[in-house]
Write a protein that holds these residues in place. Structure first.
Motif, short mmCIF file in Angstrom:
data_model
loop_
_atom_site.label_atom_id
_atom_site.label_comp_id
_atom_site.label_asym_id
_atom_site.label_seq_id
_atom_site.Cartn_x
_atom_site.Cartn_y
_atom_site.Cartn_z
N ILE A 206 0.84 -1.20 0.00
CA ILE A 206 0.00 0.00 0.00
C ILE A 206 0.88 1.25 0.00
O ILE A 206 1.81 1.36 0.79
N VAL A 207 0.57 2.17 -0.89
CA VAL A 207 1.27 3.45 -0.97
C VAL A 207 0.47 4.54 -0.26
O VAL A 207 1.00 5.33 0.51
N ALA A 208 -0.82 4.60 -0.52
CA ALA A 208 -1.69 5.60 0.09
C ALA A 208 -3.13 5.08 0.09
O ALA A 208 -3.49 4.23 -0.73
N LYS A 209 -3.94 5.61 0.99
CA LYS A 209 -5.35 5.23 1.02
C LYS A 209 -6.15 6.33 1.69
O LYS A 209 -5.64 7.10 2.51
N VAL A 216 -1.81 1.04 -4.60
CA VAL A 216 -0.85 -0.02 -4.28
C VAL A 216 0.15 -0.17 -5.41
O VAL A 216 -0.12 0.18 -6.57
N VAL A 217 1.34 -0.66 -5.06
CA VAL A 217 2.22 -1.23 -6.07
C VAL A 217 1.73 -2.66 -6.24
O VAL A 217 1.80 -3.45 -5.30
N LEU A 228 -1.24 0.99 -8.93
CA LEU A 228 -2.61 0.71 -9.33
C LEU A 228 -3.52 1.51 -8.40
O LEU A 228 -3.39 1.42 -7.18
N VAL A 229 -4.40 2.31 -8.97
CA VAL A 229 -5.32 3.15 -8.19
C VAL A 229 -6.70 2.51 -8.26
O VAL A 229 -7.26 2.33 -9.35
N LEU A 230 -7.24 2.15 -7.09
CA LEU A 230 -8.45 1.35 -7.02
C LEU A 230 -9.53 2.00 -6.15
O LEU A 230 -9.23 2.45 -5.03
N PRO A 231 -10.79 2.03 -6.61
CA PRO A 231 -11.87 2.53 -5.76
C PRO A 231 -12.26 1.45 -4.75
O PRO A 231 -12.23 0.26 -5.05
N ARG A 232 -12.63 1.88 -3.55
CA ARG A 232 -12.97 0.92 -2.50
C ARG A 232 -14.46 0.60 -2.47
O ARG A 232 -14.98 0.08 -1.49
N SER A 233 -15.16 0.91 -3.55
CA SER A 233 -16.56 0.54 -3.72
C SER A 233 -16.74 0.02 -5.13
O SER A 233 -15.89 0.26 -6.01
N GLN A 234 -17.81 -0.72 -5.38
CA GLN A 234 -18.02 -1.34 -6.67
C GLN A 234 -18.42 -0.32 -7.72
O GLN A 234 -19.56 0.13 -7.78
N GLN A 255 -1.50 13.01 -3.46
CA GLN A 255 -0.57 12.30 -2.59
C GLN A 255 0.37 11.41 -3.40
O GLN A 255 1.59 11.42 -3.19
N LEU A 256 -0.19 10.65 -4.32
CA LEU A 256 0.63 9.74 -5.12
C LEU A 256 1.63 10.50 -5.99
O LEU A 256 2.83 10.18 -6.00
N LEU A 257 1.15 11.50 -6.71
CA LEU A 257 2.02 12.22 -7.64
C LEU A 257 3.04 13.06 -6.89
O LEU A 257 4.17 13.25 -7.37
N GLY A 258 2.69 13.55 -5.70
CA GLY A 258 3.67 14.25 -4.88
C GLY A 258 4.77 13.32 -4.42
O GLY A 258 5.96 13.70 -4.39
N ALA A 259 4.41 12.08 -4.08
CA ALA A 259 5.41 11.09 -3.68
C ALA A 259 6.31 10.73 -4.85
O ALA A 259 7.53 10.58 -4.69
#
Length: 335
Positions: A206-209, A216-217, A228-234, A255-259
Protein backbone atom coordinates in the motif's frame (compact mmCIF):
# COMPACT_ATOMS: atom_id res chain seq x y z
CA UNK A 1 9.05 -16.32 -0.11
CA UNK A 2 12.49 -14.71 0.07
CA UNK A 3 12.79 -11.19 -1.26
CA UNK A 4 16.39 -11.94 -2.31
CA UNK A 5 15.80 -14.81 -4.74
CA UNK A 6 14.36 -14.84 -8.28
CA UNK A 7 10.75 -15.90 -8.64
CA UNK A 8 7.75 -15.38 -10.94
CA UNK A 9 4.48 -13.66 -10.13
CA UNK A 10 1.18 -13.99 -11.98
CA UNK A 11 -0.52 -10.84 -13.22
CA UNK A 12 -4.14 -11.62 -12.38
CA UNK A 13 -5.43 -8.87 -14.68
CA UNK A 14 -3.73 -10.15 -17.85
CA UNK A 15 -2.89 -13.78 -17.10
CA UNK A 16 0.79 -13.12 -17.87
CA UNK A 17 3.81 -13.92 -15.68
CA UNK A 18 6.43 -11.47 -14.41
CA UNK A 19 9.97 -12.55 -13.50
CA UNK A 20 11.23 -10.84 -10.32
CA UNK A 21 15.03 -10.76 -9.88
CA UNK A 22 15.84 -8.72 -6.73
CA UNK A 23 19.51 -9.72 -6.70
CA UNK A 24 20.06 -7.64 -9.87
CA UNK A 25 19.68 -4.39 -7.91
CA UNK A 26 23.27 -4.97 -6.75
CA UNK A 27 24.72 -4.87 -10.26
CA UNK A 28 26.82 -1.83 -11.29
CA UNK A 29 25.33 0.54 -13.85
CA UNK A 30 27.34 1.82 -16.81
CA UNK A 31 24.42 2.16 -19.19
CA UNK A 32 22.38 5.13 -20.35
CA UNK A 33 21.94 8.06 -17.98
CA UNK A 34 19.22 10.38 -19.23
CA UNK A 35 19.34 13.87 -17.67
CA UNK A 36 15.90 14.87 -16.36
CA UNK A 37 13.98 17.45 -18.35
CA UNK A 38 14.24 21.03 -17.12
CA UNK A 39 11.28 21.97 -14.95
CA UNK A 40 11.85 25.74 -14.88
CA UNK A 41 9.10 26.62 -17.39
CA UNK A 42 7.13 29.85 -17.50
CA UNK A 43 3.36 29.86 -17.01
CA UNK A 44 2.82 30.77 -20.68
CA UNK A 45 5.03 29.92 -23.65
CA UNK A 46 4.35 31.75 -26.92
CA UNK A 47 5.40 28.74 -29.02
CA UNK A 48 3.39 26.14 -27.08
CA UNK A 49 0.52 24.66 -29.11
CA UNK A 50 -1.51 24.01 -25.95
CA UNK A 51 -1.23 27.33 -24.12
CA UNK A 52 -4.27 29.67 -24.13
CA UNK A 53 -4.59 32.05 -27.10
CA UNK A 54 -1.81 30.32 -29.07
CA UNK A 55 -2.27 28.92 -32.56
CA UNK A 56 -2.02 25.15 -33.04
CA UNK A 57 -0.37 23.38 -35.99
CA UNK A 58 -3.70 23.00 -37.77
CA UNK A 59 -4.26 26.75 -37.75
CA UNK A 60 -6.89 26.75 -34.99
CA UNK A 61 -6.37 29.17 -32.10
CA UNK A 62 -6.89 28.03 -28.51
CA UNK A 63 -9.42 30.04 -26.54
CA UNK A 64 -8.36 32.00 -23.47
CA UNK A 65 -9.36 29.08 -21.27
CA UNK A 66 -9.17 29.21 -17.48
CA UNK A 67 -9.67 25.59 -16.38
CA UNK A 68 -9.58 22.37 -18.36
CA UNK A 69 -9.83 22.68 -22.13
CA UNK A 70 -10.78 19.91 -24.56
CA UNK A 71 -10.35 19.88 -28.34
CA UNK A 72 -10.17 17.28 -31.13
CA UNK A 73 -6.64 15.96 -31.63
CA UNK A 74 -5.12 17.66 -34.68
CA UNK A 75 -3.27 14.42 -35.53
CA UNK A 76 -5.72 11.67 -34.47
CA UNK A 77 -4.85 7.97 -34.47
CA UNK A 78 -8.48 7.13 -35.26
CA UNK A 79 -10.88 8.79 -37.71
CA UNK A 80 -14.64 9.02 -37.29
CA UNK A 81 -15.61 8.37 -40.93
CA UNK A 82 -12.66 6.65 -42.58
CA UNK A 83 -11.18 3.24 -41.87
CA UNK A 84 -9.10 0.57 -43.58
CA UNK A 85 -10.50 -2.50 -45.31
CA UNK A 86 -11.27 -5.92 -43.88
CA UNK A 87 -9.09 -8.88 -44.89
CA UNK A 88 -9.72 -12.49 -43.88
CA UNK A 89 -7.39 -15.46 -43.97
CA UNK A 90 -3.77 -15.69 -42.87
CA UNK A 91 -2.99 -11.97 -43.21
CA UNK A 92 -6.02 -10.64 -41.41
CA UNK A 93 -7.11 -7.04 -40.91
CA UNK A 94 -10.25 -5.23 -39.87
CA UNK A 95 -11.37 -1.60 -40.12
CA UNK A 96 -11.09 0.68 -37.09
CA UNK A 97 -12.95 3.92 -36.45
CA UNK A 98 -12.99 6.34 -33.57
CA UNK A 99 -12.05 9.80 -32.41
CA UNK A 100 -9.25 11.33 -30.39
CA UNK A 101 -9.26 14.36 -28.12
CA UNK A 102 -6.75 16.33 -26.05
CA UNK A 103 -7.44 17.51 -22.49
CA UNK A 104 -5.42 20.50 -21.31
CA UNK A 105 -5.45 20.16 -17.54
CA UNK A 106 -4.61 23.78 -16.84
CA UNK A 107 -3.77 27.02 -18.68
CA UNK A 108 -0.53 27.17 -16.65
CA UNK A 109 2.25 25.79 -18.86
CA UNK A 110 4.53 25.27 -15.84
CA UNK A 111 2.05 23.16 -13.88
CA UNK A 112 1.52 19.40 -13.66
CA UNK A 113 -1.22 17.22 -12.22
CA UNK A 114 1.06 16.83 -9.18
CA UNK A 115 1.51 20.59 -8.69
CA UNK A 116 -2.13 21.62 -9.23
CA UNK A 117 -4.23 22.32 -6.16
CA UNK A 118 -6.99 19.92 -5.19
CA UNK A 119 -9.67 22.06 -6.85
CA UNK A 120 -7.75 21.92 -10.14
CA UNK A 121 -7.31 18.15 -9.93
CA UNK A 122 -11.00 17.84 -9.05
CA UNK A 123 -11.88 19.61 -12.30
CA UNK A 124 -9.68 17.19 -14.24
CA UNK A 125 -11.43 14.24 -12.56
CA UNK A 126 -14.82 15.70 -13.49
CA UNK A 127 -13.66 16.13 -17.09
CA UNK A 128 -12.53 12.49 -17.23
CA UNK A 129 -15.95 11.37 -16.00
CA UNK A 130 -17.86 13.58 -18.44
CA UNK A 131 -15.76 12.49 -21.41
CA UNK A 132 -16.11 8.81 -20.55
CA UNK A 133 -19.90 9.15 -20.44
CA UNK A 134 -20.19 11.22 -23.62
CA UNK A 135 -17.86 9.18 -25.81
CA UNK A 136 -18.96 5.87 -24.30
CA UNK A 137 -22.47 6.53 -25.58
CA UNK A 138 -21.26 5.95 -29.15
CA UNK A 139 -17.98 4.01 -28.97
CA UNK A 140 -17.12 0.52 -27.72
CA UNK A 141 -14.22 1.67 -25.54
CA UNK A 142 -12.93 4.98 -24.22
CA UNK A 143 -9.25 5.09 -23.25
CA UNK A 144 -8.28 8.13 -21.16
CA UNK A 145 -4.54 8.43 -20.60
CA UNK A 146 -1.57 10.72 -20.06
CA UNK A 147 2.04 10.54 -21.20
CA UNK A 148 3.98 12.83 -18.89
CA UNK A 149 7.53 13.88 -19.72
CA UNK A 150 9.76 13.71 -22.77
CA UNK A 151 11.06 10.34 -21.53
CA UNK A 152 7.56 8.92 -22.08
CA UNK A 153 7.16 10.47 -25.51
CA UNK A 154 5.08 13.49 -24.57
CA UNK A 155 5.09 15.91 -27.50
CA UNK A 156 4.55 18.93 -25.22
CA UNK A 157 5.45 19.68 -21.57
CA UNK A 158 2.15 21.52 -21.14
CA UNK A 159 0.00 19.57 -18.62
CA UNK A 160 -2.36 17.51 -20.74
CA UNK A 161 -3.81 14.08 -21.38
CA UNK A 162 -5.52 12.31 -24.26
CA UNK A 163 -8.66 10.35 -25.05
CA UNK A 164 -8.88 7.72 -27.78
CA UNK A 165 -12.34 6.25 -28.28
CA UNK A 166 -12.90 3.48 -30.79
CA UNK A 167 -15.37 0.96 -32.18
CA UNK A 168 -13.30 -1.94 -30.81
CA UNK A 169 -12.04 -3.13 -27.41
CA UNK A 170 -8.19 -2.85 -27.36
CA UNK A 171 -6.11 -5.94 -26.69
CA UNK A 172 -5.01 -5.20 -23.11
CA UNK A 173 -8.49 -4.13 -22.02
CA UNK A 174 -9.90 -7.27 -23.62
CA UNK A 175 -7.42 -9.41 -21.66
CA UNK A 176 -8.47 -7.71 -18.43
CA UNK A 177 -12.11 -8.29 -19.33
CA UNK A 178 -11.47 -12.01 -19.87
CA UNK A 179 -9.53 -12.45 -16.62
CA UNK A 180 -12.05 -10.54 -14.50
CA UNK A 181 -14.97 -12.40 -16.06
CA UNK A 182 -13.21 -15.73 -15.53
CA UNK A 183 -12.64 -14.92 -11.85
CA UNK A 184 -16.29 -14.00 -11.31
CA UNK A 185 -17.44 -17.21 -12.97
CA UNK A 186 -14.92 -19.42 -11.15
CA UNK A 187 -14.67 -17.78 -7.72
CA UNK A 188 -18.03 -16.04 -7.51
CA UNK A 189 -16.63 -12.60 -6.76
CA UNK A 190 -15.01 -9.52 -8.23
CA UNK A 191 -11.29 -10.00 -8.92
CA UNK A 192 -10.04 -6.53 -7.98
CA UNK A 193 -12.30 -6.37 -4.95
CA UNK A 194 -10.52 -9.54 -3.77
CA UNK A 195 -7.16 -7.90 -4.52
CA UNK A 196 -8.13 -4.87 -2.42
CA UNK A 197 -9.08 -7.12 0.48
CA UNK A 198 -5.79 -9.00 0.22
CA UNK A 199 -3.72 -5.80 0.01
CA UNK A 200 -5.45 -4.23 3.02
CA UNK A 201 -4.70 -7.37 5.00
CA UNK A 202 -1.06 -7.61 3.89
CA UNK A 203 -0.28 -3.84 4.07
CA UNK A 204 3.08 -4.47 2.32
CA UNK A 205 2.32 -2.86 -1.02
CA UNK A 206 0.00 0.00 0.00
CA UNK A 207 1.27 3.45 -0.97
CA UNK A 208 -1.69 5.60 0.09
CA UNK A 209 -5.35 5.23 1.02
CA UNK A 210 -8.39 7.21 2.03
CA UNK A 211 -12.00 6.24 2.62
CA UNK A 212 -12.73 6.00 -1.10
CA UNK A 213 -9.48 4.90 -2.77
CA UNK A 214 -6.47 2.64 -2.41
CA UNK A 215 -3.11 3.04 -4.18
CA UNK A 216 -0.85 -0.02 -4.28
CA UNK A 217 2.22 -1.23 -6.07
CA UNK A 218 0.56 -4.33 -7.50
CA UNK A 219 1.94 -7.72 -6.51
CA UNK A 220 2.63 -8.38 -10.21
CA UNK A 221 4.03 -4.93 -11.08
CA UNK A 222 6.30 -4.82 -14.13
CA UNK A 223 7.68 -1.27 -13.92
CA UNK A 224 9.86 -0.38 -10.89
CA UNK A 225 7.45 2.09 -9.26
CA UNK A 226 4.25 1.06 -11.02
CA UNK A 227 1.03 1.72 -9.10
CA UNK A 228 -2.61 0.71 -9.33
CA UNK A 229 -5.32 3.15 -8.19
CA UNK A 230 -8.45 1.35 -7.02
CA UNK A 231 -11.87 2.53 -5.76
CA UNK A 232 -12.97 0.92 -2.50
CA UNK A 233 -16.56 0.54 -3.72
CA UNK A 234 -18.02 -1.34 -6.67
CA UNK A 235 -17.67 1.06 -9.61
CA UNK A 236 -17.28 -0.11 -13.21
CA UNK A 237 -16.71 3.18 -15.08
CA UNK A 238 -15.53 6.71 -14.39
CA UNK A 239 -18.98 8.21 -14.88
CA UNK A 240 -20.32 5.88 -12.17
CA UNK A 241 -18.19 7.54 -9.48
CA UNK A 242 -20.29 9.33 -6.84
CA UNK A 243 -19.38 12.83 -5.70
CA UNK A 244 -17.43 11.70 -2.63
CA UNK A 245 -15.32 9.31 -4.74
CA UNK A 246 -14.46 12.07 -7.20
CA UNK A 247 -13.32 14.28 -4.34
CA UNK A 248 -11.34 11.41 -2.81
CA UNK A 249 -9.68 10.70 -6.15
CA UNK A 250 -8.47 14.31 -6.50
CA UNK A 251 -7.00 14.05 -3.01
CA UNK A 252 -5.21 10.73 -3.40
CA UNK A 253 -3.80 11.64 -6.83
CA UNK A 254 -2.13 14.61 -5.19
CA UNK A 255 -0.57 12.30 -2.59
CA UNK A 256 0.63 9.74 -5.12
CA UNK A 257 2.02 12.22 -7.64
CA UNK A 258 3.67 14.25 -4.88
CA UNK A 259 5.41 11.09 -3.68
CA UNK A 260 6.55 10.34 -7.22
CA UNK A 261 8.11 13.80 -7.59
CA UNK A 262 9.78 13.51 -4.19
CA UNK A 263 11.25 10.05 -4.86
CA UNK A 264 14.11 11.26 -7.05
CA UNK A 265 13.49 14.99 -6.57
CA UNK A 266 12.46 15.42 -10.19
CA UNK A 267 9.41 16.12 -12.34
CA UNK A 268 8.53 12.42 -12.42
CA UNK A 269 7.65 10.99 -15.87
CA UNK A 270 5.01 8.33 -16.36
CA UNK A 271 2.30 6.93 -18.58
CA UNK A 272 -1.05 6.50 -16.88
CA UNK A 273 -4.47 5.43 -18.03
CA UNK A 274 -7.95 4.46 -16.89
CA UNK A 275 -9.43 1.02 -17.45
CA UNK A 276 -13.16 0.71 -16.97
CA UNK A 277 -15.74 -1.67 -18.31
CA UNK A 278 -15.87 -1.28 -22.11
CA UNK A 279 -19.06 0.53 -23.05
CA UNK A 280 -19.79 -2.12 -25.64
CA UNK A 281 -20.55 -4.52 -22.77
CA UNK A 282 -23.79 -2.66 -22.00
CA UNK A 283 -24.94 -3.80 -18.54
CA UNK A 284 -22.50 -6.73 -18.20
CA UNK A 285 -20.19 -5.05 -15.70
CA UNK A 286 -20.40 -7.10 -12.48
CA UNK A 287 -16.94 -8.55 -13.12
CA UNK A 288 -15.35 -5.13 -13.67
CA UNK A 289 -13.81 -2.70 -11.19
CA UNK A 290 -12.62 0.67 -12.47
CA UNK A 291 -8.89 1.26 -12.00
CA UNK A 292 -5.97 3.40 -13.16
CA UNK A 293 -2.49 2.20 -14.05
CA UNK A 294 0.59 4.39 -13.50
CA UNK A 295 3.72 3.21 -15.32
CA UNK A 296 6.80 5.34 -14.46
CA UNK A 297 10.07 4.37 -16.20
CA UNK A 298 12.62 5.54 -13.60
CA UNK A 299 14.56 2.79 -11.83
CA UNK A 300 17.47 3.99 -9.67
CA UNK A 301 17.52 7.77 -10.03
CA UNK A 302 16.21 10.63 -12.14
CA UNK A 303 18.84 9.67 -14.74
CA UNK A 304 18.49 5.87 -14.86
CA UNK A 305 15.40 4.33 -16.37
CA UNK A 306 14.07 0.83 -16.79
CA UNK A 307 14.33 -0.43 -20.39
CA UNK A 308 11.95 -3.11 -21.64
CA UNK A 309 14.46 -4.86 -23.90
CA UNK A 310 16.12 -8.23 -24.44
CA UNK A 311 14.45 -10.85 -22.27
CA UNK A 312 11.46 -8.56 -21.67
CA UNK A 313 10.80 -8.16 -25.39
CA UNK A 314 11.61 -11.74 -26.39
CA UNK A 315 10.54 -13.89 -23.48
CA UNK A 316 8.78 -12.43 -20.41
CA UNK A 317 8.43 -9.20 -18.43
CA UNK A 318 11.14 -8.89 -15.76
CA UNK A 319 11.77 -6.50 -12.86
CA UNK A 320 14.59 -6.08 -10.33
CA UNK A 321 13.22 -4.02 -7.42
CA UNK A 322 10.49 -5.94 -5.57
CA UNK A 323 7.00 -4.39 -5.44
CA UNK A 324 7.23 -4.45 -1.63
CA UNK A 325 10.45 -2.40 -1.62
CA UNK A 326 9.03 0.06 -4.16
CA UNK A 327 5.85 0.53 -2.12
CA UNK A 328 7.84 1.12 1.07
CA UNK A 329 9.90 3.89 -0.56
CA UNK A 330 6.84 5.64 -2.01
CA UNK A 331 4.80 5.26 1.18
CA UNK A 332 7.44 7.12 3.18
CA UNK A 333 7.06 10.12 0.85
CA UNK A 334 3.26 10.43 0.92
CA UNK A 335 2.13 13.69 2.52
Amino acid sequence: MSDDLPHRRLNRLTGEWVLVSPQRMKRPWQGERKPPAKADRSSHEPDCYLCPRNERMGGMANPDYAGTHIFPNDFPALLTKEAGERHEGLLRAEPAKGEARVICYSPDHSSTLALMDEAGRRQVVETWCEQSAELGARWAHVEIFENKGAMMGASSPHPHGQIWAGDFVPTIVEREDVQQRRHLEGEGGNLLAAVIEAELEACERIVAKNEEWLVVVPYWAAWPFETLVLPRSQVARLEDLPERSREGLAQILGQLLGAYDALFETDFPYSMGWHGAPHGLDDETAHWLLHAHFYPPLLRSAEIRKHMVGFELLAETQRDLTPEAAASRLRELVR
